[in-house]
Motif scaffolding. Structure first.
Motif, mmCIF file in Angstrom:
data_model
loop_
_atom_site.group_PDB
_atom_site.id
_atom_site.type_symbol
_atom_site.label_atom_id
_atom_site.label_comp_id
_atom_site.label_asym_id
_atom_site.label_seq_id
_atom_site.Cartn_x
_atom_site.Cartn_y
_atom_site.Cartn_z
ATOM 1 N N PHE A 66 -3.264 14.252 3.768
ATOM 2 C CA PHE A 66 -3.380 13.085 2.904
ATOM 3 C C PHE A 66 -3.777 13.513 1.496
ATOM 4 C CE2 PHE A 66 -4.484 8.875 1.585
ATOM 5 C CZ PHE A 66 -5.705 8.963 0.927
ATOM 6 N N SER B 97 -4.172 7.286 -1.677
ATOM 7 C CA SER B 97 -3.653 5.958 -1.362
ATOM 8 C C SER B 97 -3.817 5.068 -2.582
ATOM 9 C CB SER B 97 -4.357 5.360 -0.141
ATOM 10 O OG SER B 97 -5.747 5.270 -0.362
ATOM 11 N N TYR C 77 0.846 -1.185 0.000
ATOM 12 C CA TYR C 77 0.000 0.000 0.000
ATOM 13 C C TYR C 77 0.885 1.240 0.000
ATOM 14 C CZ TYR C 77 -3.826 -3.120 1.032
ATOM 15 O OH TYR C 77 -4.747 -4.120 0.953
ATOM 16 N N GLU D 111 -7.378 3.570 6.119
ATOM 17 C CA GLU D 111 -6.073 3.639 6.741
ATOM 18 C C GLU D 111 -5.365 4.972 6.550
ATOM 19 O OE1 GLU D 111 -6.963 1.972 4.141
ATOM 20 O OE2 GLU D 111 -5.490 2.220 2.546
ATOM 21 N N LYS D 112 -5.992 5.921 5.880
ATOM 22 C CA LYS D 112 -5.302 7.202 5.701
ATOM 23 C C LYS D 112 -5.097 7.848 7.064
ATOM 24 C CE LYS D 112 -9.281 10.244 5.248
ATOM 25 N NZ LYS D 112 -10.055 11.119 4.367
ATOM 26 N N LEU D 113 -3.970 8.524 7.200
ATOM 27 C CA LEU D 113 -3.658 9.223 8.440
ATOM 28 C C LEU D 113 -4.155 10.661 8.355
ATOM 29 C CD1 LEU D 113 -0.010 7.950 9.010
ATOM 30 C CD2 LEU D 113 -2.021 7.370 10.361
ATOM 31 N N THR D 114 -4.802 11.085 9.421
ATOM 32 C CA THR D 114 -5.176 12.485 9.563
ATOM 33 C C THR D 114 -4.315 13.062 10.667
ATOM 34 O OG1 THR D 114 -7.442 12.081 8.847
ATOM 35 C CG2 THR D 114 -7.029 14.097 10.099
ATOM 36 N N PHE D 115 -3.555 14.087 10.321
ATOM 37 C CA PHE D 115 -2.562 14.640 11.234
ATOM 38 C C PHE D 115 -3.084 15.889 11.942
ATOM 39 C CE2 PHE D 115 1.402 12.371 10.454
ATOM 40 C CZ PHE D 115 1.136 11.708 9.266
ATOM 41 N N TYR E 230 1.159 5.673 -0.400
ATOM 42 C CA TYR E 230 0.447 6.908 -0.104
ATOM 43 C C TYR E 230 1.295 8.111 -0.503
ATOM 44 C CZ TYR E 230 -1.539 3.512 3.180
ATOM 45 O OH TYR E 230 -2.089 2.389 3.745
ATOM 46 N N SER F 53 -7.024 3.795 -4.111
ATOM 47 C CA SER F 53 -7.965 3.320 -3.096
ATOM 48 C C SER F 53 -8.828 4.462 -2.571
ATOM 49 C CB SER F 53 -7.211 2.687 -1.918
ATOM 50 O OG SER F 53 -6.469 1.577 -2.337
ATOM 51 N N GLU F 54 -8.170 5.576 -2.320
ATOM 52 C CA GLU F 54 -8.876 6.733 -1.783
ATOM 53 C C GLU F 54 -8.095 7.984 -2.166
ATOM 54 O OE1 GLU F 54 -9.438 6.625 2.452
ATOM 55 O OE2 GLU F 54 -10.617 8.476 2.485
#
Lengths: 116, 115
Positions: free
Chosen positions: A45, A48, A31, B101-105, A33, A55-56
């Motif tokens: 972000f 991804s 995966y 699973e994305k990170l939010t900071f 990013y 994915s997103e």
């Protein structure tokens, strides 16, 4: 210890030009990013990527942005026509799995993009 | 939607003193929580993470953090600051156990150590 690498470390470009930022994730990771950090602001972000597809993606990741995994090792972020507001530090990250308690996103050192 | 608030964009402590960096989160599902450190001109390095096991998490370089659900907090502490701890610290949240699973900071806290 394996690490994520990014090239170049610093890219200067003229507004309207295309740029490609390159990342080599950790070899057994699946995966990938991209994040960015505008100077003085939080890390955000962008997108991804898994199994050769997005994915997103965030609202920032508009039609000017694209990602690609052209071969088995590289992961690229392309900005087609750069704007002044694209100036930021861009971080690549990778993780071996998804949705598992052992997940950690490993970050590269970043590419600082300056748009003039 | 998930979010993170870090109170205090700048924190200064004396060498040998307690380090406390505050993080509060918001998440619609049980979160995963992370602390990352960024040294000058370097990338983000994971200090520690909470993934629904023990609420007190120990990380590298003597740091630890405690997950408090009732307070929606995940504050980072270190008993005795060292000069090498000077860096920017980011708290982050993800909903990885639900496939997001994305990170939010958070906005980060710059830690300065006074000799």
């Amino acid at each position: 210890e394996p690490e994520v690498t990014q090239t170049p470390s610093h890219q200067v470009t003229q507004m309207g030009q295309e740029v490609i930022l390159r990342c080599v994730p950790i070899s057994n990771h699946l995966y990938f990013y991209w994040y960015r950090q505008i100077l003085g602001q939080k890390v955000e972000f962008l997108v991804s990527f898994y199994n050769n597809e997005i994915s997103e993606k965030s609202e920032i990741f508009d039609d000017q942005f694209s990602v690609e995994r052209p071969d088995g090792s590289n992961f690229t972020l392309k900005i087609r026509s750069t704007k002044l507001e694209d100036s930021a530090m861009y971080f690549c990250a990778s993780t071996p799995m998804r949705g598992q308690s052992t997940d950690t996103q490993y970050f590269g050192p970043g590419t600082r993009l300056t748009v003039l | 939607a998930q979010s993170v608030t870090q109170l205090g964009s700048h924190v200064s402590v004396s060498e040998g003193a307690l380090v406390l960096l505050r993080c509060n989160y918001s998440s619609s599902v049980p979160p995963y929580l992370f602390w990352y450190v960024q040294y000058p001109n370097q990338g983000l390095q994971l200090l520690l993470k909470y993934t629904s096991a023990a609420t007190l998490v120990k990380g590298i370089n003597g740091f630890e953090a405690e997950f408090k659900k009732s307070e929606t907090s995940f504050h980072l502490t270190k008993p005795s600051a060292h000069m090498s701890d000077a860096a920017e610290y980011f708290c982050a949240v993800s909903e990885a156990n639900f496939g997001n699973e994305k990170l939010t900071f958070g906005t980060g806290t710059r830690l300065t150590i006074i000799p």
